[in-house]
Scaffold this motif. Structure first.
Motif, PDB file in Angstrom:
ATOM      1  N   ILE A  67       0.835  -1.173   0.096  1.00  0.00           N
ATOM      2  CA  ILE A  67      -0.097  -0.115  -0.078  1.00  0.00           C
ATOM      3  C   ILE A  67       0.975   1.113   0.010  1.00  0.00           C
ATOM      4  O   ILE A  67       2.088   1.163   0.352  1.00  0.00           O
ATOM      5  N   SER A  69       1.610   4.148   1.827  1.00  0.00           N
ATOM      6  CA  SER A  69       1.537   4.609   3.147  1.00  0.00           C
ATOM      7  C   SER A  69       2.623   5.741   3.858  1.00  0.00           C
ATOM      8  O   SER A  69       3.558   5.644   3.417  1.00  0.00           O
ATOM      9  N   PRO A  70       2.135   6.281   5.076  1.00  0.00           N
ATOM     10  CA  PRO A  70       3.143   7.444   5.451  1.00  0.00           C
ATOM     11  C   PRO A  70       4.630   6.832   5.396  1.00  0.00           C
ATOM     12  O   PRO A  70       4.703   5.588   5.928  1.00  0.00           O
ATOM     13  N   HIS A  73       2.662   9.055   0.043  1.00  0.00           N
ATOM     14  CA  HIS A  73       1.072   9.475   0.059  1.00  0.00           C
ATOM     15  C   HIS A  73       0.855  10.058  -1.301  1.00  0.00           C
ATOM     16  O   HIS A  73       1.621  10.630  -1.957  1.00  0.00           O
ATOM     17  N   ILE A  98      -5.852   9.858   9.893  1.00  0.00           N
ATOM     18  CA  ILE A  98      -4.510   9.090  10.886  1.00  0.00           C
ATOM     19  C   ILE A  98      -3.614  10.067  11.412  1.00  0.00           C
ATOM     20  O   ILE A  98      -2.780   9.493  12.196  1.00  0.00           O
ATOM     21  N   PHE A 113      -3.133  13.814   7.519  1.00  0.00           N
ATOM     22  CA  PHE A 113      -3.046  12.345   6.815  1.00  0.00           C
ATOM     23  C   PHE A 113      -4.522  11.697   6.930  1.00  0.00           C
ATOM     24  O   PHE A 113      -4.804  11.489   8.141  1.00  0.00           O
ATOM     25  N   ARG A 115      -6.488   8.008   5.683  1.00  0.00           N
ATOM     26  CA  ARG A 115      -6.360   6.558   5.166  1.00  0.00           C
ATOM     27  C   ARG A 115      -7.554   6.226   4.200  1.00  0.00           C
ATOM     28  O   ARG A 115      -8.708   6.321   4.676  1.00  0.00           O
ATOM     29  N   GLY A 119      -6.104   1.503   2.731  1.00  0.00           N
ATOM     30  CA  GLY A 119      -4.887   1.905   3.605  1.00  0.00           C
ATOM     31  C   GLY A 119      -3.858   2.753   2.863  1.00  0.00           C
ATOM     32  O   GLY A 119      -3.010   3.036   3.512  1.00  0.00           O
ATOM     33  N   HIS A 120      -4.255   3.039   1.566  1.00  0.00           N
ATOM     34  CA  HIS A 120      -3.445   4.044   0.972  1.00  0.00           C
ATOM     35  C   HIS A 120      -3.422   5.346   1.708  1.00  0.00           C
ATOM     36  O   HIS A 120      -4.645   5.830   2.316  1.00  0.00           O
ATOM     37  N   THR A 121      -2.347   6.444   1.571  1.00  0.00           N
ATOM     38  CA  THR A 121      -2.465   7.295   2.558  1.00  0.00           C
ATOM     39  C   THR A 121      -2.777   8.780   1.522  1.00  0.00           C
ATOM     40  O   THR A 121      -2.127   8.886   0.720  1.00  0.00           O
TER      41      THR A 121
END
Length: 140
Positions: A67, A69-70, A73, A98, A113, A115, A119-121
């Motif tokens: 994913i 994620s941080p 992003h 998040i 941020f 989600r 779960g991608h940011t």
């Protein structure tokens, strides 16, 4: 006219409709193209906020791994701090905020941020100076 430069990012998603709804709500994006990929038989949607020739390409898959994620992003600039705060309030209520909004000063600005359904940011921001920095930088 042909496309040149950075045109899109493709994200795997497990439920394309849920992802379309998320990006419409939090990034003001809309579907500009939809199809079932002939080769793979999966749903594909292109989303754009119509501010520039750039799209998020959502591709439905059985599983999403890895994913974005941080600190990896997608970043979206908001019109003003109040509209960003309203989106963050909604995100908080929906359990997708998040990282609470914080002001990091220039050139980073006010940011938070969220989600997405897989779960991608997504970063919301106000006052980032990316456009100004691009305008001030000479072509090398």
């Amino acid at each position: 006219m042909i496309d040149i430069g950075l045109t899109h990012i493709a994200l795997p998603v497990s439920d394309i409709e849920q992802s379309i709804k998320f990006y419409a709500t939090y990034a003001q994006m809309q579907v500009i193209h939809r199809r079932i990929d002939a080769g793979r038989g999966v749903a594909v949607a292109w989303l754009s906020d119509r501010t520039r020739p750039f799209a998020i390409v959502l591709i439905q898959t059985d599983s999403v791994d890895p994913i974005l994620s941080p600190f990896a992003h997608l970043g979206v600039g908001c019109h003003n701090r109040e509209s960003m705060d309203a989106l963050c309030k909604k995100a908080r209520q929906e359990g997708v905020l998040i990282e609470e909004p914080k002001d990091s000063g220039p050139p980073v600005g006010y940011w938070a941020f969220l989600r997405d359904p897989d779960g991608h940011t997504l970063e919301l921001s106000y006052g980032q100076e990316i456009g100004l920095t691009v305008d001030r930088t000479e072509n090398v």
